[in-house]
Design a protein around this motif. Structure first.
Motif, PDB file in Angstrom:
ATOM      1  N   LEU A  44      27.326 -84.570  25.106  1.00  0.00           N
ATOM      2  CA  LEU A  44      28.490 -85.227  25.688  1.00  0.00           C
ATOM      3  C   LEU A  44      28.048 -86.416  26.537  1.00  0.00           C
ATOM      4  CD1 LEU A  44      29.526 -82.307  25.042  1.00  0.00           C
ATOM      5  CD2 LEU A  44      31.101 -82.622  26.926  1.00  0.00           C
ATOM      6  N   PHE A  88      34.388 -87.697  19.100  1.00  0.00           N
ATOM      7  CA  PHE A  88      35.224 -86.614  19.594  1.00  0.00           C
ATOM      8  C   PHE A  88      35.385 -86.829  21.100  1.00  0.00           C
ATOM      9  CE2 PHE A  88      37.436 -82.855  19.258  1.00  0.00           C
ATOM     10  CZ  PHE A  88      36.875 -81.747  19.870  1.00  0.00           C
ATOM     11  N   LEU A  90      36.763 -85.856  24.739  1.00  0.00           N
ATOM     12  CA  LEU A  90      37.097 -84.658  25.493  1.00  0.00           C
ATOM     13  C   LEU A  90      37.477 -85.014  26.919  1.00  0.00           C
ATOM     14  CD1 LEU A  90      34.126 -82.579  24.169  1.00  0.00           C
ATOM     15  CD2 LEU A  90      36.484 -81.815  24.007  1.00  0.00           C
ATOM     16  N   PHE A 103      37.448 -77.836  29.836  1.00  0.00           N
ATOM     17  CA  PHE A 103      37.660 -78.881  28.843  1.00  0.00           C
ATOM     18  C   PHE A 103      38.953 -78.682  28.073  1.00  0.00           C
ATOM     19  CE2 PHE A 103      33.754 -81.375  28.706  1.00  0.00           C
ATOM     20  CZ  PHE A 103      32.902 -80.594  29.466  1.00  0.00           C
ATOM     21  N   GLY A 104      39.511 -79.803  27.649  1.00  0.00           N
ATOM     22  CA  GLY A 104      40.650 -79.774  26.756  1.00  0.00           C
ATOM     23  C   GLY A 104      40.206 -79.560  25.322  1.00  0.00           C
ATOM     24  N   PRO A 105      41.176 -79.524  24.396  1.00  0.00           N
ATOM     25  CA  PRO A 105      40.851 -79.256  22.995  1.00  0.00           C
ATOM     26  C   PRO A 105      40.221 -80.434  22.269  1.00  0.00           C
ATOM     27  CG  PRO A 105      43.195 -79.581  23.265  1.00  0.00           C
ATOM     28  CD  PRO A 105      42.611 -79.558  24.639  1.00  0.00           C
ATOM     29  N   GLY A 106      40.291 -81.623  22.851  1.00  0.00           N
ATOM     30  CA  GLY A 106      39.636 -82.789  22.252  1.00  0.00           C
ATOM     31  C   GLY A 106      40.515 -83.572  21.296  1.00  0.00           C
ATOM     32  N   ARG A 108      39.843 -86.041  17.924  1.00  0.00           N
ATOM     33  CA  ARG A 108      38.895 -86.588  16.944  1.00  0.00           C
ATOM     34  C   ARG A 108      39.385 -87.966  16.532  1.00  0.00           C
ATOM     35  NH1 ARG A 108      34.056 -85.179  15.884  1.00  0.00           N
ATOM     36  NH2 ARG A 108      34.715 -83.011  15.764  1.00  0.00           N
TER      37      ARG A 108
ATOM     38  N   TYR B  36      27.296 -73.899  28.612  1.00  0.00           N
ATOM     39  CA  TYR B  36      28.596 -73.896  27.948  1.00  0.00           C
ATOM     40  C   TYR B  36      28.422 -73.487  26.494  1.00  0.00           C
ATOM     41  CZ  TYR B  36      30.528 -76.553  31.865  1.00  0.00           C
ATOM     42  OH  TYR B  36      30.949 -76.961  33.106  1.00  0.00           O
ATOM     43  N   GLN B  38      30.177 -74.114  22.713  1.00  0.00           N
ATOM     44  CA  GLN B  38      31.102 -74.982  21.986  1.00  0.00           C
ATOM     45  C   GLN B  38      31.190 -74.533  20.536  1.00  0.00           C
ATOM     46  OE1 GLN B  38      30.170 -79.210  21.809  1.00  0.00           O
ATOM     47  NE2 GLN B  38      32.340 -79.726  21.593  1.00  0.00           N
ATOM     48  N   GLY B  41      34.660 -78.266  16.450  1.00  0.00           N
ATOM     49  CA  GLY B  41      35.961 -78.887  16.617  1.00  0.00           C
ATOM     50  C   GLY B  41      36.695 -78.491  17.887  1.00  0.00           C
ATOM     51  N   ARG B  42      36.015 -77.824  18.794  1.00  0.00           N
ATOM     52  CA  ARG B  42      36.661 -77.382  20.041  1.00  0.00           C
ATOM     53  C   ARG B  42      35.930 -77.950  21.251  1.00  0.00           C
ATOM     54  NH1 ARG B  42      39.342 -72.526  18.361  1.00  0.00           N
ATOM     55  NH2 ARG B  42      40.324 -72.466  20.400  1.00  0.00           N
ATOM     56  N   GLY B  43      36.597 -77.885  22.399  1.00  0.00           N
ATOM     57  CA  GLY B  43      35.947 -78.292  23.628  1.00  0.00           C
ATOM     58  C   GLY B  43      34.996 -77.223  24.125  1.00  0.00           C
ATOM     59  N   PRO B  44      33.995 -77.605  24.899  1.00  0.00           N
ATOM     60  CA  PRO B  44      33.062 -76.616  25.457  1.00  0.00           C
ATOM     61  C   PRO B  44      33.779 -75.654  26.399  1.00  0.00           C
ATOM     62  CG  PRO B  44      32.151 -78.824  25.609  1.00  0.00           C
ATOM     63  CD  PRO B  44      33.578 -78.977  25.219  1.00  0.00           C
TER      64      PRO B  44
END
Lengths: 112, 111
Positions: A44, A88, A90, A103-106, A108, B36, B38, B41-44
């Motif tokens: 990240l 992606f 976030l 964290f949110g779902p992000g 893409r 974390y 992960q 396709g998802r957030g950590p």
């Protein structure tokens, strides 16, 4: 309990088009808010963080900008997208300057 | 220069074994180190935090160690299960809103 929302979930945009990604947090007040970008297979990268309304700190010089118009709303924008902006995105929040982040779902983003 | 290295890009282990993931860093002075999980396709999702003055922290099947002399953290999952398969990220928290993440280790637990 606290929840964090991001939208849209996916986005395909042409090069040169504008961008607006939104993040909102519920169930807490005065959170520290963060925008990260994650390239495929990479860690990240912190883009922006905010400790309060109207207060934005930028970590990486780029063609992106961030705003915090309300306490629990964080927006990531661009006037003209580049191919290298694909990734992606976030959003995250936490209480204070240290400790776990949520964290949110992000989103893409694919720039074509 | 500052670096965070998770020394295995991918780790494959058999169900029931202990998974050990490594996080090494240089030129940082973290007040905290975090781990974390992960999923694709998802957030950590936050797992554990350990402070610089702590040597070890446990949570259920998870254990984290932190050696500030070696500049290393080890993350252990005991009695691993296929559901533990994910990418695990370490993060250095310097207590100044400057949290830096490693690239992650992708763990696969085979039944």
């Amino acid at each position: 309990s606290q929840t964090i929302h991001q939208w849209p979930a996916t986005l395909v945009q042409p090069v040169g088009s504008p961008l607006s990604l939104e993040c909102t947090v519920e169930g807490t007040s005065n959170p520290n808010l963060y925008w990260y970008r994650q390239a495929a297979g990479r860690g990240l990268q912190l883009l922006f963080y905010s400790v309060g309304i109207g207060q934005i700190s930028s970590e990486v010089p780029q063609n992106l900008s961030a705003s915090r118009p309300q306490d629990r709303q964080f927006i990531l924008s661009s006037k003209k997208l580049l191919l290298s902006d694909s990734g992606f995105y976030l959003c995250a929040w936490r209480r204070g300057w240290a400790g776990e982040q949520y964290f949110g779902p992000g989103t893409r983003l694919t720039v074509t | 220069s500052q670096k965070i290295e998770q020394n295995s890009e991918a780790l494959n282990i058999q169900e029931g074994k202990t998974a050990t993931l490594t996080c090494n860093y240089t030129n940082y002075s973290p007040a905290y180190l975090q781990w974390y999980r992960q999923d694709p396709g998802r957030g950590p999702v936050f797992l554990l935090l350990i402070r610089e003055n702590e040597k070890e922290k446990r949570k259920e099947r998870l254990k984290v160690t932190f050696d500030t002399t070696l500049k290393q953290s080890l993350f252990h999952i005991t009695a691993s299960q296929p559901a533990d398969s994910a990418t695990y990220l370490c993060a250095l928290d310097q207590n100044n809103n400057d949290m830096r993440f490693g690239a992650g280790t992708r763990l696969t637990v085979k039944p």
